[in-house]
Design a protein around this motif. Structure first.
Motif, mmCIF file in Angstrom:
data_model
loop_
_atom_site.group_PDB
_atom_site.id
_atom_site.type_symbol
_atom_site.label_atom_id
_atom_site.label_comp_id
_atom_site.label_asym_id
_atom_site.label_seq_id
_atom_site.Cartn_x
_atom_site.Cartn_y
_atom_site.Cartn_z
ATOM 1 N N HIS A 63 0.968 -1.316 -0.397
ATOM 2 C CA HIS A 63 -0.408 0.178 -0.382
ATOM 3 C C HIS A 63 1.003 1.345 -0.071
ATOM 4 N N LEU A 64 0.560 2.043 -0.712
ATOM 5 C CA LEU A 64 1.533 3.663 -0.807
ATOM 6 C C LEU A 64 0.474 4.496 -1.270
ATOM 7 N N GLY A 65 0.785 5.783 0.241
ATOM 8 C CA GLY A 65 -0.105 6.553 0.503
ATOM 9 C C GLY A 65 -1.821 5.523 0.784
ATOM 10 N N GLY A 66 -2.197 4.907 0.665
ATOM 11 C CA GLY A 66 -3.698 3.772 1.046
ATOM 12 C C GLY A 66 -3.463 3.269 -0.066
ATOM 13 N N VAL A 67 -2.621 3.213 -1.535
ATOM 14 C CA VAL A 67 -3.529 2.933 -2.084
ATOM 15 C C VAL A 67 -3.675 1.276 -2.640
ATOM 16 N N ASP A 68 -3.088 0.444 -2.403
ATOM 17 C CA ASP A 68 -2.594 -0.882 -3.603
ATOM 18 C C ASP A 68 -2.124 -0.757 -4.324
ATOM 19 N N VAL A 69 -1.564 -0.778 -4.660
ATOM 20 C CA VAL A 69 -0.565 -0.773 -5.698
ATOM 21 C C VAL A 69 -0.556 -2.121 -6.644
ATOM 22 N N GLU A 70 -1.126 -2.680 -5.816
ATOM 23 C CA GLU A 70 -1.298 -4.813 -6.759
ATOM 24 C C GLU A 70 -2.780 -4.656 -7.755
ATOM 25 N N ASP A 71 -3.049 -3.449 -7.407
ATOM 26 C CA ASP A 71 -4.688 -3.803 -7.789
ATOM 27 C C ASP A 71 -4.448 -2.911 -9.227
ATOM 28 N N LEU A 72 -3.376 -1.381 -9.438
ATOM 29 C CA LEU A 72 -3.074 -0.716 -10.112
ATOM 30 C C LEU A 72 -2.212 -1.086 -11.806
ATOM 31 N N ASP A 73 -2.688 -0.833 -12.789
ATOM 32 C CA ASP A 73 -2.379 -1.417 -14.432
ATOM 33 C C ASP A 73 -1.066 -0.522 -14.472
ATOM 34 N N GLU A 74 -0.838 -0.603 -16.034
ATOM 35 C CA GLU A 74 0.537 -0.458 -15.788
ATOM 36 C C GLU A 74 1.020 1.323 -15.961
ATOM 37 N N ILE A 75 -0.678 1.760 -16.860
ATOM 38 C CA ILE A 75 -0.286 3.285 -17.061
ATOM 39 C C ILE A 75 -0.558 3.845 -15.384
ATOM 40 N N GLU A 76 -1.252 3.302 -14.468
ATOM 41 C CA GLU A 76 -1.209 3.907 -13.111
ATOM 42 C C GLU A 76 -0.158 4.181 -12.617
ATOM 43 N N LEU A 77 0.278 2.758 -12.855
ATOM 44 C CA LEU A 77 2.017 2.579 -12.342
ATOM 45 C C LEU A 77 2.923 3.243 -12.774
ATOM 46 N N ALA A 78 3.148 3.983 -13.807
ATOM 47 C CA ALA A 78 4.297 4.547 -14.337
ATOM 48 C C ALA A 78 4.101 6.254 -14.139
ATOM 49 N N ALA A 79 2.134 6.072 -13.490
ATOM 50 C CA ALA A 79 2.466 7.818 -13.177
ATOM 51 C C ALA A 79 2.733 7.768 -11.797
ATOM 52 N N ILE A 80 2.996 7.186 -11.227
ATOM 53 C CA ILE A 80 2.888 6.843 -9.374
ATOM 54 C C ILE A 80 4.781 6.943 -9.637
ATOM 55 N N ARG A 81 5.693 6.291 -10.658
ATOM 56 C CA ARG A 81 6.704 6.248 -10.759
ATOM 57 C C ARG A 81 7.265 8.046 -10.956
ATOM 58 N N ASN A 82 6.656 8.226 -11.990
ATOM 59 C CA ASN A 82 7.019 10.210 -12.595
ATOM 60 C C ASN A 82 6.496 10.781 -11.321
ATOM 61 N N GLN A 83 5.335 10.835 -10.718
ATOM 62 C CA GLN A 83 5.124 11.754 -9.693
ATOM 63 C C GLN A 83 4.731 12.074 -8.415
ATOM 64 N N GLN A 84 4.845 10.365 -7.778
ATOM 65 C CA GLN A 84 4.830 10.221 -6.819
ATOM 66 C C GLN A 84 6.421 10.098 -6.038
ATOM 67 N N ILE A 85 7.054 9.683 -6.712
ATOM 68 C CA ILE A 85 8.077 8.858 -6.513
ATOM 69 C C ILE A 85 9.489 9.323 -7.086
ATOM 70 N N GLY A 86 10.341 10.343 -6.522
ATOM 71 C CA GLY A 86 11.770 10.539 -6.906
ATOM 72 C C GLY A 86 13.090 9.649 -6.948
ATOM 73 N N PHE A 87 13.546 8.817 -7.421
ATOM 74 C CA PHE A 87 14.755 7.859 -7.789
ATOM 75 C C PHE A 87 15.726 8.409 -7.699
ATOM 76 N N VAL A 88 16.676 8.270 -7.022
ATOM 77 C CA VAL A 88 18.308 8.273 -7.053
ATOM 78 C C VAL A 88 18.775 7.094 -7.145
ATOM 79 N N PHE A 89 19.896 6.605 -7.762
ATOM 80 C CA PHE A 89 20.500 5.740 -8.520
ATOM 81 C C PHE A 89 22.421 5.862 -8.385
ATOM 82 N N GLN A 90 22.420 4.860 -7.729
ATOM 83 C CA GLN A 90 24.226 4.927 -7.819
ATOM 84 C C GLN A 90 24.822 5.287 -9.030
#
Length: 238
Positions: A63-90
């Motif tokens: 659950h991310l922000g009260g949303v069950d991530v496992e129920d989301l489709d690829e478009i919704e997951l892409a929106a979460i990655r773009n809008q809710q999560i900032g990634f910093v990699f090695q």
């Protein structure tokens, strides 16, 4: 903000199975600074991929922000990655042919932010990480620490709710490591939720909480003493 419930992940290759996560439970609240620590093969990178919606669970729930991530489709997951999560990699993951500000604007392009707005936001993000004078420099013209700061600016430009950093100091020298960790300290002080994946104790000790992972299980979850956190920050700055 983040909740893993009996989260399990099994990788399969032919007849071979590898259980990377063994039914873990983990909750991270808004505004926390959490380090997830463990040796290679412990499962910490798998946790990062799950939290970042880069991979899915074999069993259990996320659950991310009260949303069950496992129920989301690829478009919704892409929106979460773009809008809710900032990634910093090695490895920074910067495009070598693009200037610093062009690298920072990339997430906004995917989010369909108007071109007239993108540059201003990219410049402000770079100024925020102390690189206002390096807007036109390409990655090859920057030090490792400066490249990681560009990566942090890119993570921040969309105003995400969470910063997810995977071994962000792994390719840096001690001075650059200090600079990047001080930047994370500042972001946390401003109320950002930060999840830091690391195998280095001195890096993990900068966080307010350390979750220890081994063999796909959480073996310890402890709150850092505030005095110890401050001491770690001061020792790094010395």
């Amino acid at each position: 903000m983040i909740e893993l419930v009996t989260a399990g992940k099994t990788y399969r290759s032919g007849t071979i199975e590898f259980e990377a996560l063994r039914g873990i439970d983990l909750a991270i609240h808004e505004g926390e600074y959490v380090a997830i620590m463990g040796p290679s093969g412990s499962g910490k990178s798998t946790i990062m991929n799950i939290l970042g919606c880069l991979d899915t669970l074999t069993r259990g729930r996320y659950h991310l922000g009260g949303v069950d991530v496992e129920d989301l489709d690829e478009i919704e997951l892409a929106a979460i990655r773009n809008q809710q999560i900032g990634f910093v990699f090695q490895g920074f993951n910067l495009l070598p042919a693009l200037s610093a500000w062009r690298n920072v604007e990339l997430p906004m392009m995917y989010a369909s932010v108007p071109a007239a707005e993108r540059r201003g936001r990219a410049e402000r993000a770079l100024e925020r990480v102390g690189l206002g004078d390096r807007l036109e420099n390409r990655p090859g013209e920057l030090s490792g620490g400066q490249q990681q700061r560009v990566a942090v600016a890119r993570a921040l430009v969309g105003e995400p709710t969470m910063i997810l950093a995977d071994e962000p100091t792994g390719n840096l020298d001690s001075v650059s490591t200090r600079d990047v960790l001080e930047l994370f300290d500042e972001l946390h002080d401003l109320g950002r939720t930060i999840v830091l994946i690391t195998h280095e104790l001195e890096v993990a000790q900068r966080a307010a909480r350390i979750v220890w992972v081994r063999d796909g299980e959480i073996v310890r979850d402890e709150v850092n003493d505030l005095a110890a956190v401050q001491a770690a920050r001061e020792a790094s700055a010395a």
